[in-house]
Each structure stands twice: as structure tokens, then as C-alpha cells.
Design an enzyme around this catalytic site. Structure first.
Site, PDB file in Angstrom:
ATOM      1  N   SER A  93      -9.379   1.454   3.190  1.00 14.18           N
ATOM      2  CA  SER A  93      -8.574   2.289   2.309  1.00 14.18           C
ATOM      3  C   SER A  93      -7.555   1.495   1.484  1.00 14.18           C
ATOM      4  O   SER A  93      -6.951   2.022   0.559  1.00 14.18           O
ATOM      5  CB  SER A  93      -7.837   3.347   3.132  1.00 14.18           C
ATOM      6  OG  SER A  93      -6.978   2.738   4.094  1.00 14.18           O
TER       7      SER A  93
ATOM      8  N   LYS B 143       0.850  -1.188   0.000  1.00 15.91           N
ATOM      9  CA  LYS B 143       0.000   0.000   0.000  1.00 15.91           C
ATOM     10  C   LYS B 143       0.888   1.241   0.000  1.00 15.91           C
ATOM     11  O   LYS B 143       1.886   1.302   0.724  1.00 15.91           O
ATOM     12  CB  LYS B 143      -0.894  -0.034   1.245  1.00 15.91           C
ATOM     13  CG  LYS B 143      -1.913   1.086   1.353  1.00 15.91           C
ATOM     14  CD  LYS B 143      -2.748   0.861   2.608  1.00 15.91           C
ATOM     15  CE  LYS B 143      -3.849   1.887   2.776  1.00 15.91           C
ATOM     16  NZ  LYS B 143      -4.676   1.604   3.980  1.00 15.91           N
TER      17      LYS B 143
ATOM     18  N   SER C 230      -9.691  -1.104   7.208  1.00 21.77           N
ATOM     19  CA  SER C 230      -9.085  -0.879   5.899  1.00 21.77           C
ATOM     20  C   SER C 230      -8.333  -2.042   5.294  1.00 21.77           C
ATOM     21  O   SER C 230      -7.889  -1.959   4.154  1.00 21.77           O
ATOM     22  CB  SER C 230      -8.166   0.340   5.957  1.00 21.77           C
ATOM     23  OG  SER C 230      -8.910   1.511   6.121  1.00 21.77           O
TER      24      SER C 230
END
Length: 458
Positions: free
Chosen positions: A152, A77, A176
Site C-alpha cells: 500500500s 506515507k 506494503s
């Protein structure tokens, strides 16, 4: 392209069926083919990946000891710092940010001989559940490109389900990792608080932030966790679940849920019972205000961590994150300290609940993924904020720091996956692994075939 598991890749390397360079080239080709459609990557580290693969190839030929993640394609990420590699945090503010250090999880994967393919797209600064990024474009769910992949860590989940990364690492402050895992029909683990370091990961909240892996199946997850912790999750996961006590909450987690999703959840619990698990109804503490408590903590700590950007660059945030940042300074010290005290109470109450059970099971999300751009959802005739609604089953486990796993459990009539969330006491990831393994083996063979036929570009 065939979906390779970690074990399949390692068998191929040992038998010289293929080399790390050959595998890396195939994954890079897959990324370039699928990224225009799914937008899972912000940065593709082709040169680094090929250089790492060449080093590993020489290491293999020379007969050196090989790491647990030898030759495994990995992505991170784009909020996790990578030395010398652009780390944007999904924001225009950090569009030129190149860290001088690797985050510990990046270091650990490199030390285990993993190969870094790139950095995954995300909701800006990890402040959202849709991964509809105004600066780098929306991540699209490979099951249906009109739908959000969750957030996210949406790019991380999309990369794994689209077979452009065997493993990806995300972050989880309230949902997330687990919401993207559920939305994309893969496995995602929010470990015990602190088990995986959050150092050199751009933070929202030091109280709530976690780092964890997303994988296509339970075996891959166990191998990754073995590598990260030097424990033997894979070995421990092979036993059955006979006699395992699975707690089903009698309130809160069964409220405001999509009826079809909950029916799939109930079928999943029945499957666990048929495998020998003991199903126990459990009463929980009053949780209706828990999200308010979590937001006070998250935003109070955000206002400290992001104070310079809030002060000097507030207009450079996307509109939704700008609104969050603008409100982050609105809480008093008393609000913050009272909220920390409340989660201490939650922790003690959940510890009492877990005296009678081994694992707690809930839906990961109360509904299936929504259309990209949708920020509200109709629930019982009332419009609710999508972020609040989709985190209602997950946020509490960040507050109390218990590990929680999302594993697929079915497909709704709209063709989108549904996730089962399993939670346990701190440092009992082994129980989550055991339960997930048993459920996967019994229930998910057909699911995985459908998933891969829909989501992998060949």
C-alpha cells in the site's frame, strides 16, 4: 535533477557547496514537476519544508551539532500522523483529518534535522497492493505509468524512485513496504516487529503492522536506520559476506512464480555465492494456509480498530476496501485465537530453520508489477486474486515478526524491476544490511543507472 545520496548532501552542506534552503527548493520543484505524472503525493508541505530548511541553515551557520539526517528531504506515507498537517489515510472519510501529534518516526526525523516535504499517496487505509486510490487517484509506477507501483506504500516508493524524496517512510502489514520497493526498483525494509514504533499510525493490525524506510540505495537505508535506532548499521555493513550462510527454501517460495523472475533470482543467488556466501537449501514448515491465518488476524483486529467507521461510514470507503471492511466482522474469537496460536508455531519452526542459516533469500514478489486496475492474475491457467498472489512471499514475515529487506536484483524483459527479499532473525537487521551492501556493490551499478534514466524527470 541529480539524485543525491544522504552522504553527498551532507558533504555539500559541510563544504558550503549548497544550503538546506537551496536543496529543499530543488526537491519541491521536482515534486511539482513529477506529481502530475506519478501522483506520489497527496499533500506537499512547501511552507513547512522551507521553514525547517531556514532553521537548519541558521543552525549550520551558528556551528551547532547537526543531526544524522541534517537537511535530508523526507516524505511520509499519508497514514503516519503529522501534527498540524492533513493526514487523510488515503480515504474520503479522513479528508479533513489534522492530527494533534506527530508519530514517533516523524518526531525522530525532525530531531535528526530531516526536512518534511509532504505526505505520500497510498492504497486507502493501507488495505491493498496496488495504490489504485479511488479518492486521490492512482499512484503510477515511474518505470511504466500504466503499471502499479505496488502498495500500500506505493506513493512512498514512487516518490523515492522519481527522486522527489531521498527517504520515505511506509507501513507494512503483509507486504506494503517490500512490494512497492520491488515494484519500483528501490530498497525497502520491514524491520523487526516493534523496532520502529507504530504509535499514531493508523492501524490495520497491532499484531502485523510495521513501520519502515524506503530509500534509493543501501547506504541511505543504513544511515536512516542508524538515526532511528542509535546503532551502527552503516559501519557494520562494510564487511564482506564470505562464510555467510544464505538459505534457499526448497518449497513454497519457488512455487507459483514467474519463470523469468525466478531465473533472475537464481542468478542473484549465484552472485552471492561468488562473493563467498554459502548457499544452503532449507526445508520449511507447511505454509500453504499461512495467508488464511494472516487474514483472520488482520481482519479481526481491523474490525476492532475501525469499528466506528464500519458502523457509521461504511459507504464512504472505496469499493474494494468497503468489501474488506464489510467482511472484517465475520470471524469468531475462536478463529482469531487459533490463528494467533498457529503463528506461534510458525515462529518456532522458522527459529529452528535459522539455526542453520544467517539469512533467507526469496523473490520479493512472484511476478513483476501488473497494470493499474488489474485485480486478478493468471497463474498456471487459473485466475488468482492479485492481492493474495503478490503477498505470498512476504506475509509470513509479518506474522513471525522477522525483519525482511527488499533490494533490486534485475530487470525483466518487460522492462520492469525484480526484487530480492532477504530475511533474518529478529534484531539481525545487520545481517540484512551486510548482505544487501555486498550484493548492491557487486551487481547494481548498471541497474541504478538504468533506473534513474527511466524514472527521474529532468
Amino acid at each position: 535533477m541529480e539524485r543525491w545520496t544522504i552522504q553527498r548532501l551532507q558533504e555539500g552542506y559541510r563544504s558550503k557547496e549548497f544550503s538546506p534552503v537551496e536543496v529543499t527548493k530543488q526537491y519541491l520543484e521536482q515534486i511539482y514537476a513529477s506529481n502530475p505524472r506519478y501522483n506520489a503525493f497527496i499533500t506537499i508541505t512547501e511552507e513547512l519544508a522551507l521553514n525547517q530548511a531556514k532553521v537548519l541553515e541558521r543552525k549550520m551557520i551558528a556551528g551547532y551539532d547537526l543531526g544524522k539526517m541534517f537537511g535530508i528531504p523526507i516524505s511520509f506515507k499519508d497514514i503516519i500522523s503529522t501534527k498540524g498537517i492533513l493526514t487523510t489515510n488515503g480515504s474520503y472519510i479522513d479528508r479533513d483529518n489534522i492530527p494533534g501529534e506527530n508519530a514517533p518516526v516523524v518526531q525522530q526525523m525532525a530531531a535528526s534535522d530531516g526536512i518534511t516535504l509532504g505526505k505520500n499517496n497510498l492504497h486507502e487505509f493501507a488495505f491493498g497492493l496496488t495504490s489504485n486510490n479511488p479518492h486521490y487517484g492512482a499512484v503510477r509506477n515511474p518505470w511504466n505509468t500504466n503499471k502499479t507501483p505496488g502498495g500500500s506504500s506505493g506513493g512512498s516508493a514512487a516518490a523515492v524512485v522519481a527522486n522527489t524524496s531521498v527517504v520515505s517512510f511506509g507501513t507494512d502489514t503483509g507486504a506494503s513496504i517490500r512490494v512497492p520497493a520491488s515494484s519500483c526498483g528501490i530498497v525497502g525494509l520491514k524491520p523487526t516487529r516493534g523496532l520502529i514504533s507504530t504509535k499514531d499510525v493508523t492501524g490495520i493490525s497491532w499484531t502485523l503492522d510495521h513501520v519502515g524506510p524506503l530509500t534509493a540505495n543501501m547506504t541511505d537505508l543504513a544511515i536512516v536506520m542508524d538515526s532511528l535506532t542509535n546503532k551502527t548499521y552503516l559501519e557494520q555493513s562494510q564487511s564482506d559476506v564470505k562464510g555467510l550462510k544464505v538459505g534457499i527454501p526448497s518449497s513454497y517460495f519457488n512455487e507459483k512464480v514467474d519463470s523469468e523472475s525466478y531465473e533472475i533470482f537464481e542468478q542473484s543467488i549465484k552472485a552471492l555465492e561468488n562473493l563467498g556466501a554459502i548457499i544452503v537449501k532449507v526445508d520449511l514448515p507447511e505454509l500453504k494456509e499461512n495467508q488464511d491465518v494472516g487474514f483472520i488476524i488482520a481482519l479481526s483486529e481491523t474490525s476492532f480498530l475501525h469499528q466506528q467507521n464500519i458502523k457509521n461510514k461504511i459507504d464512504q470507503y472505496g469499493s474494494d476496501v468497503k468489501a474488506i471492511m464489510a467482511s472484517a466482522t465475520g470471524f469468531t474469537a475462536t478463529d482469531y485465537l487459533n490463528s494467533l496460536n498457529v503463528i506461534k508455531g510458525y515462529t518456532k519452526q522458522f527459529e529452528e530453520v535459522f539455526k542453520d542459516i544467517d539469512v533467507m533469500a526469496t523473490l520479493t514478489m512472484p511476478n513483476t508489477p501488473q497494470d493499474i486496475g488489474v485485480d486478478e492474475i493468471m497463474v498456471n491457467g487459473i485466475n488468482e486474486d492479485l492481492f493474495n498472489y503478490m503477498t505470498r512471499n512476504t506475509f509470513i514475515f509479518n506474522m513471525i515478526g522477522f525483519p525482511a529487506l527488499s533490494i533490486p536484483c534485475g530487470i525483466a524483459e518487460n522492462g520492469l524491476p525484480v526484487g530480492l527479499q532477504l530475511a533474518a532473525l529478529p534484531h539481525r537487521e545487520d545481517l540484512l544490511m551486510k548482505t544487501g551492501f555486498a550484493f548492491e556493490k557487486d551487481q547494481l551499478e548498471d541497474f541504478y543507472q538504468i533506473r534513474d534514466s527511466k524514472c527521474v524527470i529532468n
